[in-house]
Design a protein around this motif. Sequence first.
Motif, PDB file in Angstrom:
ATOM      1  N   UNK A 122      48.586  31.378  36.339  1.00 30.69           N
ATOM      2  CA  UNK A 122      47.964  32.230  37.612  1.00 30.69           C
ATOM      3  C   UNK A 122      46.873  31.346  37.992  1.00 30.69           C
ATOM      4  N   UNK A 123      46.959  31.334  39.908  1.00 28.64           N
ATOM      5  CA  UNK A 123      45.360  30.492  40.238  1.00 28.64           C
ATOM      6  C   UNK A 123      45.146  31.435  41.506  1.00 28.64           C
ATOM      7  N   UNK A 124      45.612  33.100  41.390  1.00 28.91           N
ATOM      8  CA  UNK A 124      45.475  33.689  41.981  1.00 28.91           C
ATOM      9  C   UNK A 124      43.665  34.041  42.863  1.00 28.91           C
ATOM     10  N   UNK A 125      43.120  34.044  41.802  1.00 21.55           N
ATOM     11  CA  UNK A 125      41.366  34.145  42.155  1.00 21.55           C
ATOM     12  C   UNK A 125      41.074  33.595  41.675  1.00 21.55           C
ATOM     13  N   UNK A 126      40.043  34.033  41.130  1.00 23.41           N
ATOM     14  CA  UNK A 126      38.930  32.493  40.441  1.00 23.41           C
ATOM     15  C   UNK A 126      39.164  32.451  38.874  1.00 23.41           C
TER      16      UNK A 126
END
Length: 334
Positions: A6-10
């Motif tokens: 998961x790299x959807x935000x920070x």
Amino acid sequence: KILGIDTSCDETAAAVVADGREVLSNIVASQVETHQEYGGVVPELASRKHIEAINYIVSRSLAEAGVTFKDLEAIAVTNRPGLIGALLVGVAAAKSLAYCHNLPLLGINHIEGHLLSKRMVHDALPFPHICLTVSGGHTLLVEVHEGWQYKVLGSTQDDAAGEVYDKVAKYLGLGFPGGKVIDDLAQKGNPSAVKFPRPMRNTDDYQFSFSGIKTSVRYFVEKARRADPDMITIEDIAASFQAAVVDVLVYKSLRAVKATGAAAITLTGGVAANSHLRASLKLAAAEIGAEVYYPPMNLCTDNGAMIAGIAYQKYQQGLRDGLSLNATPKGSIF
Ligand code: KG4
Ligand code: ZN
């Protein structure tokens, strides 16, 4: 065994989960320090940081789980919703790895990951139950049925619950992210000092709206500063603001429990760490005989384990995405 990315935000996150439940590793690299000085997540910086971290985080997740790519059944990655540049890093990494190691690839909706993350820890969750997901990006009330089928009852029409904490904290000069700081200050303040509005609390639905509370805090503080700066403390403002947000969240969750006959409420997302939300929800639920479940915090905030967990179910249902899998910033689960 599935690798979930998961790299959807920070947060750059990767995990290995066995049988959709057993978390063999769950590695998360936070970028909070990078974004702190800007008072919020800067998308371009987030993408760059993901690129720097992704290979290392994936390697560590395999090493900590004691597995190699040969032991994996599939690779799952969040491909929606989120910051597009950030998502692309995880998707490109997952596609490359799936191609190199000849593994099936699955694109997963991040919100579904949050919703069903408690599957990994609570064996005996009763169905149907109500799941309240509250983070910096999402506010959702969902009814979950047998077989983890779910129906979205409502969501926010403007700011997410965590987002409003972050924006109020920024306005008050408390830094980023703001949830924990406000939570801590609120413990020393009077929640009845200022009666902030409870938008949409009494509407006949499960929708939320938080941006009005934020505006009220701003107007109140401006007025108080002009009148008498010592009239009210920052602790009182934090406690009063928090009381308004939590009141709406708890009230609507309980309404959903009563209307659906659910036996339990689960709480997930970063705001699930909030002490007042936890305590109030527990108290209110106890009054109507409902249980409250919280997954541990490392499964509440953004992580790869929740992505691998939901991917297991999808994999069994036959989902496979080809190497043409793309990232998209939007991704409704309605
Ligand atoms: O789930 P998460 O790590 O990332 C997103 O998907 O957004 O949630 C981060 C959010 C931030 O807005 C942060 O301020 C909030 O969760 N948060 C809290 C607390 N701890 C973190 N909000 C209220 N009270 C807390 N104790
Ligand atoms: Zn999230």
